[in-house]
Design an enzyme around this catalytic site. Sequence first.
Site, PDB file in Angstrom:
ATOM      1  N   CYS A  48       0.846  -1.195   0.000  1.00 16.57           N
ATOM      2  CA  CYS A  48       0.000   0.000   0.000  1.00 16.57           C
ATOM      3  C   CYS A  48       0.879   1.241   0.000  1.00 16.57           C
ATOM      4  CB  CYS A  48      -0.894  -0.007   1.237  1.00 16.57           C
ATOM      5  SG  CYS A  48      -1.907   1.478   1.403  1.00 16.57           S
ATOM      6  N   CYS A  51       0.490   3.111   3.486  1.00 12.04           N
ATOM      7  CA  CYS A  51       1.016   2.647   4.778  1.00 12.04           C
ATOM      8  C   CYS A  51       2.056   1.540   4.691  1.00 12.04           C
ATOM      9  CB  CYS A  51      -0.136   2.195   5.675  1.00 12.04           C
ATOM     10  SG  CYS A  51      -0.925   0.654   5.142  1.00 12.04           S
ATOM     11  N   CYS A  98      -7.307  -0.887   1.486  1.00 11.33           N
ATOM     12  CA  CYS A  98      -6.300  -1.433   2.382  1.00 11.33           C
ATOM     13  C   CYS A  98      -6.937  -1.563   3.764  1.00 11.33           C
ATOM     14  CB  CYS A  98      -5.089  -0.494   2.446  1.00 11.33           C
ATOM     15  SG  CYS A  98      -3.876  -0.970   3.692  1.00 11.33           S
ATOM     16  N   CYS A 101      -5.076   0.928   6.531  1.00 15.93           N
ATOM     17  CA  CYS A 101      -5.213   2.389   6.585  1.00 15.93           C
ATOM     18  C   CYS A 101      -6.482   2.910   5.904  1.00 15.93           C
ATOM     19  CB  CYS A 101      -3.981   3.074   6.003  1.00 15.93           C
ATOM     20  SG  CYS A 101      -3.797   2.921   4.213  1.00 15.93           S
ATOM     21  N   CYS A 123      -8.835  -5.112  -9.746  1.00 11.03           N
ATOM     22  CA  CYS A 123      -8.420  -4.055 -10.662  1.00 11.03           C
ATOM     23  C   CYS A 123      -7.900  -2.907  -9.790  1.00 11.03           C
ATOM     24  CB  CYS A 123      -9.638  -3.642 -11.490  1.00 11.03           C
ATOM     25  SG  CYS A 123      -9.288  -2.411 -12.739  1.00 11.03           S
TER      26      CYS A 123
END
Length: 136
Positions: A48, A51, A98, A101, A123
């Site tokens: 991510c 984070c 995510c 976060c 996607c």
Amino acid sequence: MGYEVEKSDAQWREELTDEEYRVLRQAGTEQAFTGEYTDTRTVGVYTCRGCGTELFRSGTKFDSHCGWPSFYDPADSEAVELLPDHSIPGRPRTEVRCSSCGSHLGHVFSGEGYGTPTDQRYCINSIAVRLEPEKG
């Protein structure tokens, strides 16, 4: 909903570029076929951008020719959260965030006939992730 990584809006704006902020924090979408990882074949881990949590591995990335990086499964099912998205009237979708976060990553689609082991296509916006190449 509380996340493990909590930041103020001002912190997000300071840490992210304007385009990263638009996608990750405002559920935007980068333009098709423009992302840096759309056609990448590098072996590694996708984390991510907000984070650093591990989200996807290159072994589950496949060519969907849709304009964004596509994966058939997250690295860990708890790394992402799936939420109903009704932002386009008459076209319900499933948003992928995510789970550490709450950053928007993209959407997941099922039953498109890609022949992947899960019959799913995560996607994902390139700008929402960072590729950490495998050290060889």
